[in-house]
Design a protein around this motif. Sequence first.
Motif, short mmCIF file in Angstrom:
data_model
loop_
_atom_site.label_atom_id
_atom_site.label_comp_id
_atom_site.label_asym_id
_atom_site.label_seq_id
_atom_site.Cartn_x
_atom_site.Cartn_y
_atom_site.Cartn_z
N GLY A 80 0.82 -1.21 0.00
CA GLY A 80 0.00 0.00 0.00
C GLY A 80 0.85 1.26 0.00
N LEU A 81 1.96 1.22 0.74
CA LEU A 81 2.87 2.37 0.74
C LEU A 81 3.52 2.55 -0.63
CD1 LEU A 81 4.77 2.14 4.14
CD2 LEU A 81 3.17 3.89 3.42
N PHE A 82 3.84 1.44 -1.27
CA PHE A 82 4.48 1.51 -2.58
C PHE A 82 3.59 2.25 -3.58
CE2 PHE A 82 5.62 -0.26 -6.76
CZ PHE A 82 6.97 0.05 -6.77
N LYS A 83 2.29 2.06 -3.46
CA LYS A 83 1.35 2.73 -4.36
C LYS A 83 1.21 4.22 -4.04
CE LYS A 83 -1.31 -1.47 -5.02
NZ LYS A 83 -2.57 -2.17 -4.71
N ARG A 84 1.49 4.60 -2.79
CA ARG A 84 1.30 5.99 -2.37
C ARG A 84 2.57 6.83 -2.41
NH1 ARG A 84 -3.15 6.55 1.84
NH2 ARG A 84 -4.53 4.83 1.37
N LEU A 85 3.69 6.24 -2.04
CA LEU A 85 4.94 7.00 -1.96
C LEU A 85 5.54 7.19 -3.34
CD1 LEU A 85 6.74 5.43 1.13
CD2 LEU A 85 5.55 7.60 1.02
N MET A 86 6.16 8.31 -3.53
CA MET A 86 6.84 8.60 -4.79
C MET A 86 8.35 8.44 -4.59
SD MET A 86 4.46 9.16 -6.78
CE MET A 86 2.74 9.51 -6.76
N THR A 87 8.76 7.30 -4.07
CA THR A 87 10.18 7.04 -3.86
C THR A 87 10.58 5.80 -4.65
OG1 THR A 87 9.73 5.70 -1.91
CG2 THR A 87 10.20 8.03 -1.54
N HIS A 88 11.87 5.69 -4.86
CA HIS A 88 12.39 4.56 -5.63
C HIS A 88 12.23 3.25 -4.87
CE1 HIS A 88 14.75 2.47 -8.58
NE2 HIS A 88 15.61 2.07 -7.67
N THR A 89 12.50 3.28 -3.58
CA THR A 89 12.36 2.09 -2.76
C THR A 89 11.43 2.38 -1.59
OG1 THR A 89 14.27 2.67 -1.40
CG2 THR A 89 14.68 1.25 -3.30
N VAL A 90 10.73 1.36 -1.18
CA VAL A 90 9.88 1.45 0.00
C VAL A 90 10.50 0.53 1.05
CG1 VAL A 90 7.59 1.03 0.96
CG2 VAL A 90 7.83 1.99 -1.32
N PRO A 91 10.74 1.03 2.25
CA PRO A 91 11.44 0.21 3.25
C PRO A 91 10.62 -0.97 3.74
CG PRO A 91 10.72 2.29 4.20
CD PRO A 91 10.43 2.36 2.74
N THR A 92 11.34 -1.98 4.21
CA THR A 92 10.71 -3.11 4.88
C THR A 92 10.24 -2.62 6.25
OG1 THR A 92 12.23 -4.61 3.76
CG2 THR A 92 11.08 -5.46 5.69
N LEU A 93 9.02 -2.97 6.61
CA LEU A 93 8.42 -2.43 7.83
C LEU A 93 8.61 -3.38 9.00
CD1 LEU A 93 5.05 -1.26 6.23
CD2 LEU A 93 7.16 0.06 6.51
N HIS A 94 9.01 -2.82 10.13
CA HIS A 94 9.18 -3.57 11.38
C HIS A 94 8.40 -2.83 12.46
CE1 HIS A 94 12.46 -5.76 9.44
NE2 HIS A 94 12.91 -4.58 9.03
N PHE A 95 7.35 -3.46 12.99
CA PHE A 95 6.49 -2.82 13.98
C PHE A 95 6.95 -3.17 15.39
CE2 PHE A 95 3.92 -2.83 10.20
CZ PHE A 95 3.29 -1.61 10.25
N HIS A 96 6.95 -2.14 16.26
CA HIS A 96 7.33 -2.30 17.65
C HIS A 96 6.33 -1.53 18.52
CE1 HIS A 96 11.20 -3.94 16.43
NE2 HIS A 96 11.29 -2.94 15.57
N PHE A 97 5.92 -2.17 19.61
CA PHE A 97 5.00 -1.50 20.54
C PHE A 97 5.75 -0.43 21.31
CE2 PHE A 97 2.89 -1.32 24.75
CZ PHE A 97 1.71 -0.73 24.32
N ASP A 98 5.20 0.77 21.34
CA ASP A 98 5.82 1.91 22.03
C ASP A 98 5.30 1.97 23.46
OD1 ASP A 98 7.19 4.20 22.61
OD2 ASP A 98 5.89 5.53 21.46
N GLN A 99 6.19 1.78 24.41
CA GLN A 99 5.80 1.74 25.82
C GLN A 99 5.95 3.09 26.51
OE1 GLN A 99 8.21 -1.40 27.38
NE2 GLN A 99 6.92 -3.00 26.53
#
Length: 122
Positions: A80-99
Amino acid sequence: MRKKSSTPNRGFRVADQIQRDLTELIARELKDPRVGMVTVQSVEVTPDYAHAKIYFSVLVGDPKECEIALNQAAGFLRNGLFKRLMTHTVPTLHFHFDQTTERAADLNALIAKAVSSRAQDD
C-alpha cells in the motif's frame, strides 16, 4: 569525498510521510480483528531507506497480539505504501510496541506517591 545531499532532512520527510500513510492504511484497509485502535507514534528510517521501525500504541486490545498482527501484515502495508509514496524504494516495515505512554503513567504515579508521602510527613 562524499557528496552532500541536495535535500537535507529527506529521511525525516520520508518518515513523516510513511507515518501519515500507514495511519490511514491501518485504519481503512487493514481488516485484521487483532488490530484494534492503533496510533502510529513515530517512524525511524535507515539512511539507505531499506528498513523502517514503526512505533505504535494501542488504545484497545492486547499490544503483543497487535504487534504480531501488524508484523504479519507488513507486506500488505508495504504494498500500500508503494502505491502511495513517490520514492524509488519502500522500506521493509518492522512494527514495535511503544511503551512510552505506559512508562509516563508509571512515573506520574510514582511522583504522585512521593508528593503525597511528603505532604503527610509535613
